[in-house]
Design a protein around this motif. Structure first.
Motif, PDB file in Angstrom:
ATOM      1  N   ARG A  42       0.614  -1.388   0.218  1.00  0.00           N
ATOM      2  CA  ARG A  42       0.284   0.214  -0.309  1.00  0.00           C
ATOM      3  C   ARG A  42       0.778   1.601  -0.679  1.00  0.00           C
ATOM      4  N   LEU A  43       1.749   1.644   0.432  1.00  0.00           N
ATOM      5  CA  LEU A  43       2.462   2.523   1.001  1.00  0.00           C
ATOM      6  C   LEU A  43       3.478   2.937  -0.627  1.00  0.00           C
ATOM      7  N   GLU A  44       3.794   1.681  -0.902  1.00  0.00           N
ATOM      8  CA  GLU A  44       4.736   1.658  -2.609  1.00  0.00           C
ATOM      9  C   GLU A  44       3.514   2.228  -3.845  1.00  0.00           C
ATOM     10  N   ARG A  45       2.266   1.332  -3.149  1.00  0.00           N
ATOM     11  CA  ARG A  45       1.168   1.711  -4.554  1.00  0.00           C
ATOM     12  C   ARG A  45       1.118   3.111  -4.338  1.00  0.00           C
ATOM     13  N   GLU A  46       0.821   3.966  -2.989  1.00  0.00           N
ATOM     14  CA  GLU A  46      -0.080   5.289  -2.574  1.00  0.00           C
ATOM     15  C   GLU A  46       0.841   5.958  -2.340  1.00  0.00           C
ATOM     16  N   GLY A  47       1.829   6.375  -1.363  1.00  0.00           N
ATOM     17  CA  GLY A  47       2.520   6.337  -0.870  1.00  0.00           C
ATOM     18  C   GLY A  47       2.295   7.368   0.489  1.00  0.00           C
ATOM     19  N   LEU A  48       2.621   8.421   1.317  1.00  0.00           N
ATOM     20  CA  LEU A  48       1.821   8.977   1.981  1.00  0.00           C
ATOM     21  C   LEU A  48       1.810  10.433   1.459  1.00  0.00           C
ATOM     22  N   THR A  49       0.315  10.726   1.629  1.00  0.00           N
ATOM     23  CA  THR A  49       0.032  12.516   2.012  1.00  0.00           C
ATOM     24  C   THR A  49      -0.330  13.264   3.836  1.00  0.00           C
ATOM     25  N   VAL A  50       0.531  13.837   3.390  1.00  0.00           N
ATOM     26  CA  VAL A  50       0.796  15.162   4.804  1.00  0.00           C
ATOM     27  C   VAL A  50       0.352  16.494   3.753  1.00  0.00           C
ATOM     28  N   ASN A  51      -0.788  17.114   4.804  1.00  0.00           N
ATOM     29  CA  ASN A  51      -1.187  18.421   4.627  1.00  0.00           C
ATOM     30  C   ASN A  51      -1.368  18.603   3.597  1.00  0.00           C
ATOM     31  N   GLY A  52      -2.128  17.665   2.290  1.00  0.00           N
ATOM     32  CA  GLY A  52      -1.949  17.512   1.657  1.00  0.00           C
ATOM     33  C   GLY A  52      -0.946  17.592   0.514  1.00  0.00           C
ATOM     34  N   ARG A  53       0.590  16.738   0.720  1.00  0.00           N
ATOM     35  CA  ARG A  53       2.020  16.493  -0.445  1.00  0.00           C
ATOM     36  C   ARG A  53       1.369  14.928  -0.168  1.00  0.00           C
ATOM     37  N   ARG A  54       1.212  14.557  -1.218  1.00  0.00           N
ATOM     38  CA  ARG A  54       2.298  13.146  -1.631  1.00  0.00           C
ATOM     39  C   ARG A  54       3.248  12.756  -1.999  1.00  0.00           C
ATOM     40  N   PHE A  55       4.251  12.235  -1.468  1.00  0.00           N
ATOM     41  CA  PHE A  55       5.591  11.840  -1.574  1.00  0.00           C
ATOM     42  C   PHE A  55       5.365  10.200  -1.748  1.00  0.00           C
ATOM     43  N   SER A  56       6.621   9.995  -1.751  1.00  0.00           N
ATOM     44  CA  SER A  56       6.976   8.536  -1.770  1.00  0.00           C
ATOM     45  C   SER A  56       8.107   7.887  -1.119  1.00  0.00           C
ATOM     46  N   PRO A  57       7.997   8.040   0.211  1.00  0.00           N
ATOM     47  CA  PRO A  57       9.213   7.217   0.472  1.00  0.00           C
ATOM     48  C   PRO A  57       9.270   5.977   0.293  1.00  0.00           C
ATOM     49  N   ARG A  58      10.780   5.497   0.522  1.00  0.00           N
ATOM     50  CA  ARG A  58      11.438   4.429   0.523  1.00  0.00           C
ATOM     51  C   ARG A  58      10.918   3.331   1.498  1.00  0.00           C
ATOM     52  N   VAL A  59      10.518   2.078   0.921  1.00  0.00           N
ATOM     53  CA  VAL A  59      10.070   1.338   1.936  1.00  0.00           C
ATOM     54  C   VAL A  59      10.954   0.285   1.791  1.00  0.00           C
ATOM     55  N   ALA A  60      11.344  -0.557   3.168  1.00  0.00           N
ATOM     56  CA  ALA A  60      11.952  -1.847   2.600  1.00  0.00           C
ATOM     57  C   ALA A  60      11.026  -3.173   3.728  1.00  0.00           C
ATOM     58  N   ALA A  61      11.271  -3.909   3.264  1.00  0.00           N
ATOM     59  CA  ALA A  61      10.709  -4.897   4.256  1.00  0.00           C
ATOM     60  C   ALA A  61      12.088  -5.257   5.196  1.00  0.00           C
ATOM     61  N   PRO A  62      11.330  -5.569   6.670  1.00  0.00           N
ATOM     62  CA  PRO A  62      12.467  -6.362   8.241  1.00  0.00           C
ATOM     63  C   PRO A  62      13.379  -6.791   7.317  1.00  0.00           C
ATOM     64  N   SER A  63      14.135  -7.467   6.667  1.00  0.00           N
ATOM     65  CA  SER A  63      14.843  -8.805   6.014  1.00  0.00           C
ATOM     66  C   SER A  63      15.682  -8.142   5.224  1.00  0.00           C
ATOM     67  N   ALA A  64      15.322  -6.409   4.843  1.00  0.00           N
ATOM     68  CA  ALA A  64      16.364  -5.987   3.927  1.00  0.00           C
ATOM     69  C   ALA A  64      16.799  -4.873   4.575  1.00  0.00           C
ATOM     70  N   LEU A  65      16.924  -4.551   5.499  1.00  0.00           N
ATOM     71  CA  LEU A  65      17.543  -3.338   6.560  1.00  0.00           C
ATOM     72  C   LEU A  65      18.594  -3.280   6.909  1.00  0.00           C
ATOM     73  N   THR A  66      19.128  -2.616   6.769  1.00  0.00           N
ATOM     74  CA  THR A  66      21.078  -2.661   7.204  1.00  0.00           C
ATOM     75  C   THR A  66      20.653  -1.644   8.475  1.00  0.00           C
ATOM     76  N   PRO A  67      21.424  -1.363   9.493  1.00  0.00           N
ATOM     77  CA  PRO A  67      22.241  -0.579  10.195  1.00  0.00           C
ATOM     78  C   PRO A  67      21.960   0.791  10.113  1.00  0.00           C
ATOM     79  N   ALA A  68      20.938   1.276  10.806  1.00  0.00           N
ATOM     80  CA  ALA A  68      20.887   2.695  10.990  1.00  0.00           C
ATOM     81  C   ALA A  68      21.467   3.750  11.477  1.00  0.00           C
ATOM     82  N   ASP A  69      22.098   5.078  11.964  1.00  0.00           N
ATOM     83  CA  ASP A  69      22.072   6.501  12.569  1.00  0.00           C
ATOM     84  C   ASP A  69      20.856   6.510  13.379  1.00  0.00           C
ATOM     85  N   LEU A  70      20.491   6.354  13.414  1.00  0.00           N
ATOM     86  CA  LEU A  70      18.518   6.485  13.998  1.00  0.00           C
ATOM     87  C   LEU A  70      17.273   5.688  13.651  1.00  0.00           C
ATOM     88  N   LEU A  71      16.630   5.601  14.541  1.00  0.00           N
ATOM     89  CA  LEU A  71      15.763   4.449  14.752  1.00  0.00           C
ATOM     90  C   LEU A  71      14.708   5.331  15.665  1.00  0.00           C
TER      91      LEU A  71
END
Length: 312
Positions: A42-71
């Motif tokens: 759903r996120l890959e198809r629709e993205g997110l819409t915040v205050n009328g602005r639609r955008f498509s953030p990068r989405v990753a499955a749990p198995s595809a994650l690598t260590p981040a600086d911040l969670l």
């Protein structure tokens, strides 16, 4: 001081989506949303819409994650155990972990899972974010309050997180006493969220003294148990709640009211349930929260029965 270049967000409800929008606007490459299955599709198809602005953030499955600086973990309390596992691959030796959950217990869960040295206590206050599906709107994004358990403002993790939030335009504050401030926010939720859910009342209703009086009674029971937990809130702290609520959109709704209206299970167990349990532990009477807890649990039961086709 190292900078934070990669952020993983687990949970894009109202609060999480608003944070992702600001981070994505700063640098789309820096933020990843963890999701799997139908939620990921759903996120890959629709993205997110915040205050009328639609955008498509990068989405990753749990198995595809690598260590981040911040969670950033922004799920509901009932989903925290699953979120811990979903985000586990995002946590490495240098990852900072912050909870955006309500209540006063999520940091302990995250510390047990990932290590206490990685968890930076935090909470959000003063937001009126409303979510409908993948659409989020707000008048006030709120302020992210955080701090090191030691309350050292020069803690390197504190400095790096503040630098990131300032760059992203996410209002923030380093708390002088993070545990006390977390308890104050807990007190606000106990009073305002629960009363709003039971009365089906938006923020504007808290201008009425009759509504404030009920919220005040619930909040004062938090003051009473806090004294036995080494926090020491006082009655004057309760009155700090109402100017914050007065600054929110009058038609805005608490997360608990949004849950009730959507037929979702509420977080009553981490509000009234926690206060009543602390009251039992310390021999402190908590009748207002006992009533609110029973009443909201009844709303949960009705919603569950309707979902199963058992109530008209």
């Amino acid at each position: 001081m190292r900078s934070i270049e990669s952020v993983v967000v687990c949970g894009v409800g109202a609060v999480g989506a608003a944070a992702v929008e600001r981070l994505h606007a700063m640098d789309p490459a820096c933020v990843t949303v963890v999701a799997d299955g139908a939620r990921r599709e759903r996120l890959e198809r629709e993205g997110l819409t915040v205050n009328g602005r639609r955008f498509s953030p990068r989405v990753a499955a749990p198995s595809a994650l690598t260590p981040a600086d911040l969670l950033l973990v922004g799920v509901k309390h009932g989903d925290l155990t699953a979120a811990v596992e979903d985000a586990r691959r995002a946590v490495g030796p240098r990852t900072v972990v912050m909870s955006l959950l309500n209540g006063i217990s999520s940091e302990a869960t995250l510390a047990e899972a990932y290590g206490a040295d990685k968890v930076l206590p935090a909470f959000l206050v003063g937001n009126d974010v409303v979510r409908e599906g993948t659409h989020v709107r707000y008048q006030n994004i709120g302020r992210l309050v955080f701090g090191a358990p030691s309350n050292d403002p020069a803690d390197p993790r504190v400095l790096t997180v503040k630098h990131l939030l300032d760059r992203a335009g996410i209002p923030c504050q380093v708390a002088a006493d993070i545990r006390r401030e977390q308890w104050w926010k807990f007190m606000l939720n106990v009073g305002v969220n629960q009363v709003s859910a039971l009365l089906r009342a938006p923020y504007g209703a808290f201008m009425l003294e009759e509504v404030r009086a009920l919220a005040r009674r619930a909040a004062l029971e938090v003051v009473a148990v806090s004294r036995h937990e080494g926090v020491g809130l006082v009655a004057e702290d309760v009155e700090r709640i109402f100017p914050v609520i007065a600054g929110l959109a009058p038609a805005g709704k608490t997360s608990m009211l949004q849950d009730v209206e959507a037929g979702r299970k509420t977080e009553v167990e981490i509000f009234a349930g926690a206060v009543v349990e602390l009251g039992r532990r310390h021999a402190v009477a908590t009748p207002t929260n006992a009533f609110l807890g029973q009443a909201i649990a009844a709303l949960d039961a009705i919603a569950a029965a309707r979902g199963a086709g058992g109530v008209a």
